[in-house]
Design an enzyme around this catalytic site. Sequence first.
Site, PDB file in Angstrom:
ATOM      1  N   SER A  87     -10.048  29.158  24.775  1.00  0.00           N
ATOM      2  CA  SER A  87     -11.323  28.664  24.270  1.00  0.00           C
ATOM      3  C   SER A  87     -11.818  27.533  25.156  1.00  0.00           C
ATOM      4  O   SER A  87     -11.055  26.615  25.490  1.00  0.00           O
ATOM      5  CB  SER A  87     -11.172  28.150  22.837  1.00  0.00           C
ATOM      6  OG  SER A  87     -12.349  27.478  22.433  1.00  0.00           O
ATOM      7  N   ASN A  97     -13.918  25.285  24.289  1.00  0.00           N
ATOM      8  CA  ASN A  97     -14.510  24.229  23.472  1.00  0.00           C
ATOM      9  C   ASN A  97     -13.511  23.216  22.925  1.00  0.00           C
ATOM     10  O   ASN A  97     -13.876  22.357  22.135  1.00  0.00           O
ATOM     11  CB  ASN A  97     -15.272  24.875  22.304  1.00  0.00           C
ATOM     12  CG  ASN A  97     -16.368  25.807  22.792  1.00  0.00           C
ATOM     13  OD1 ASN A  97     -17.141  25.449  23.663  1.00  0.00           O
ATOM     14  ND2 ASN A  97     -16.420  27.013  22.237  1.00  0.00           N
ATOM     15  N   THR A  98     -12.247  23.345  23.312  1.00  0.00           N
ATOM     16  CA  THR A  98     -11.229  22.353  22.967  1.00  0.00           C
ATOM     17  C   THR A  98     -10.742  21.708  24.262  1.00  0.00           C
ATOM     18  O   THR A  98     -10.197  22.408  25.121  1.00  0.00           O
ATOM     19  CB  THR A  98     -10.044  23.000  22.231  1.00  0.00           C
ATOM     20  OG1 THR A  98     -10.502  23.555  20.989  1.00  0.00           O
ATOM     21  CG2 THR A  98      -8.955  21.984  21.948  1.00  0.00           C
ATOM     22  N   ASN A 127     -11.821  35.888  26.417  1.00  0.00           N
ATOM     23  CA  ASN A 127     -12.558  34.964  25.562  1.00  0.00           C
ATOM     24  C   ASN A 127     -13.962  34.780  26.135  1.00  0.00           C
ATOM     25  O   ASN A 127     -14.383  35.526  27.008  1.00  0.00           O
ATOM     26  CB  ASN A 127     -11.808  33.629  25.490  1.00  0.00           C
ATOM     27  CG  ASN A 127     -12.001  32.909  24.158  1.00  0.00           C
ATOM     28  OD1 ASN A 127     -13.106  32.815  23.644  1.00  0.00           O
ATOM     29  ND2 ASN A 127     -10.913  32.392  23.595  1.00  0.00           N
ATOM     30  N   ASN A 168     -21.573  29.473  21.877  1.00  0.00           N
ATOM     31  CA  ASN A 168     -21.022  28.655  20.802  1.00  0.00           C
ATOM     32  C   ASN A 168     -20.127  27.570  21.372  1.00  0.00           C
ATOM     33  O   ASN A 168     -19.486  27.744  22.407  1.00  0.00           O
ATOM     34  CB  ASN A 168     -20.257  29.530  19.799  1.00  0.00           C
ATOM     35  CG  ASN A 168     -18.787  29.676  20.137  1.00  0.00           C
ATOM     36  OD1 ASN A 168     -17.976  28.783  19.856  1.00  0.00           O
ATOM     37  ND2 ASN A 168     -18.437  30.799  20.760  1.00  0.00           N
ATOM     38  N   PHE A 189     -13.045  25.136  17.243  1.00  0.00           N
ATOM     39  CA  PHE A 189     -12.004  25.428  16.253  1.00  0.00           C
ATOM     40  C   PHE A 189     -12.211  24.730  14.911  1.00  0.00           C
ATOM     41  O   PHE A 189     -11.314  24.046  14.400  1.00  0.00           O
ATOM     42  CB  PHE A 189     -10.615  25.038  16.780  1.00  0.00           C
ATOM     43  CG  PHE A 189     -10.067  25.922  17.854  1.00  0.00           C
ATOM     44  CD1 PHE A 189     -10.644  27.138  18.165  1.00  0.00           C
ATOM     45  CD2 PHE A 189      -8.938  25.537  18.564  1.00  0.00           C
ATOM     46  CE1 PHE A 189     -10.125  27.950  19.161  1.00  0.00           C
ATOM     47  CE2 PHE A 189      -8.409  26.342  19.570  1.00  0.00           C
ATOM     48  CZ  PHE A 189      -9.010  27.546  19.866  1.00  0.00           C
ATOM     49  N   LYS A 214      -4.299  35.507  24.687  1.00  0.00           N
ATOM     50  CA  LYS A 214      -5.737  35.676  24.920  1.00  0.00           C
ATOM     51  C   LYS A 214      -6.161  34.771  26.067  1.00  0.00           C
ATOM     52  O   LYS A 214      -5.988  33.548  26.009  1.00  0.00           O
ATOM     53  CB  LYS A 214      -6.538  35.329  23.661  1.00  0.00           C
ATOM     54  CG  LYS A 214      -8.022  35.653  23.767  1.00  0.00           C
ATOM     55  CD  LYS A 214      -8.690  35.589  22.409  1.00  0.00           C
ATOM     56  CE  LYS A 214     -10.110  36.120  22.474  1.00  0.00           C
ATOM     57  NZ  LYS A 214     -10.730  36.208  21.136  1.00  0.00           N
TER      58      LYS A 214
END
Length: 444
Positions: free
Chosen positions: A254, A256-257, A327, A176, A180, A298
Amino acid sequence: MTAMHLRATGFHHILRRQAPLRSPLFARRLTTASSSSQSSVRTAVYATVFTASVGLFAVYYYDARSAIHRYVLTPVLRRLFDAETGHKIAVKVLRSGLGPRDPVQDDERLRSEFLGRELSNPVGLAAGFDKDGEAIDGILNLGFSWVEIGSVTPKPQPGNPKPRVFHLPDDAALINRYGFPSQGAASMISRLRARIPKFHETKDDTTAALKPGSVLAINLGKNKSSPVESPDDFVSGVKTFGPYADVLVVNVSSPNTPGLRGLQNRELLEDLLTSVTKARDELEPSPITARRPRLVLKIAPDLEESQIVDIADLIRKSSIDGVIVSNTTISRPASLTDPNKSEMGGLSGAPLKPRALQVLKTLRAHVPASIPLIGCGGISTGADALDYARAGASLIQVYTGFGYDGVGTCRRIKDELEALLRAENTTWKAVVDESVRKLSSTEP
C-alpha cells in the site's frame, strides 16, 4: 261492487301518491350498494396490481444482472454522495441482506483451481472494499468465488484525514489514500465468529467462506504507529486470523502507509517472510477447515525489474504460497485527463492494467509453476480477465470496475469470459495451465 271499486281506486291513488316519495330513497340505496361494490372491486384490483408490481420489482432488483444497478442506482449513488460515503452505503446494503444476488450457476468452463482448491469461477473481489469484514456473505452472493476482506490492523486506527477517495470517471479510475482505516482485529474476529454455524461440521471441501466453491482471504495490514521495519503486526495477524481464513494476504504494497513499501526491499522482506511463515506453520489446523491458511504476498506495480527478480528469488526460497499482482500505483500515466488526477494516493482502475500486467509477466518468468499468481489491476471485462490468464495468472480480482459498474460486475465479467472461452472451445483452467507451463521459470 261500487264500494269495492272505490276502495280499489283509492288504494291505487295512495300508491301513486306514495311511489314518488319512496322511489328516490330506494334508488339511492341501490346506487350506494352498487357504488360500494364497484369501489371494493377497484380497491382489490389496485391492491393486486400494486402487490404484483412490488413483487416484480423485487425480483428485478434482487437480480444482480438488472440494468437498473449499472445504469441507475450506481450512478445516482456516485452523484449524490462523495466517494467514501457512497462506498460505505454500498457495504451497508450488502451487509443488511437486502443486496442483489447472482442467480445464475457458473458455467463449467469457468472452473478454476487455486492451491488445490476448486473454485466455481476465477473472479474475486480485492481488499479495500469490505475493510472490516461486514458484508462477506452479501459479496459472495454477487457471484465472486473468493472475497478478500481488509486490510485489517491489530489495533483500531482512523486512517488518513478526509477527503481521501476520489473518482476519476473520465479515466475509469480511482485514487485513494485511505491509509488502512480499520476497526481493528477484535472487531473483525467477532464478525467472523458470528458467521460460523452453531452446529458446524467440517468436511473435506469446507472452506472459511462457508460456501461451496468459494474461499475467504484476509488482508493483513500494519498499524501506522508500529515500527516500520518490524514484522510483528503481520505475525500477530497470522496468529489471530489463521483459524478463520483460507488465505492470509501479507500486504507490503500500500502506498498510503509511510515506510510500508520499504518492506519489499530484499533484506526486510526476507525477515518478514520468514517470520510469517514460521507463525503460520506453528498454528493448529483451523476448527472450520481442518487446515492451516495459505500465505500470499501482495506486491506493488511500481517495482523495478531488479526488485521483482529479488522478490521472486525470496519467494522460491520461502514457504509463501502465492502472489497478488498488484496493488495501486503511485505513478500517473500521461493518458489521465480527469481533474482529480493530481490527487495524492494510489491509482487503480483501467490505467493500472498495462503496468500490473507487465509486472505479472515479469514475475511469472522468475517463479516456478507451483507458485500461483493472482492478477489485479484494471479488470472490468471478460477480455481483461483473459489477458491476465494468458499472462500466467491463475485467478483475477476486481475493485475499481466493481465500484463503477455495480453489483452485476462479477456476473457480466463471467458471462463475457465464458463466451470468449466458448468461442475458442477451451476453458479457463486450460488457458491458465498452458500459460503457466510456457511462461514460468524452470530454474530449480
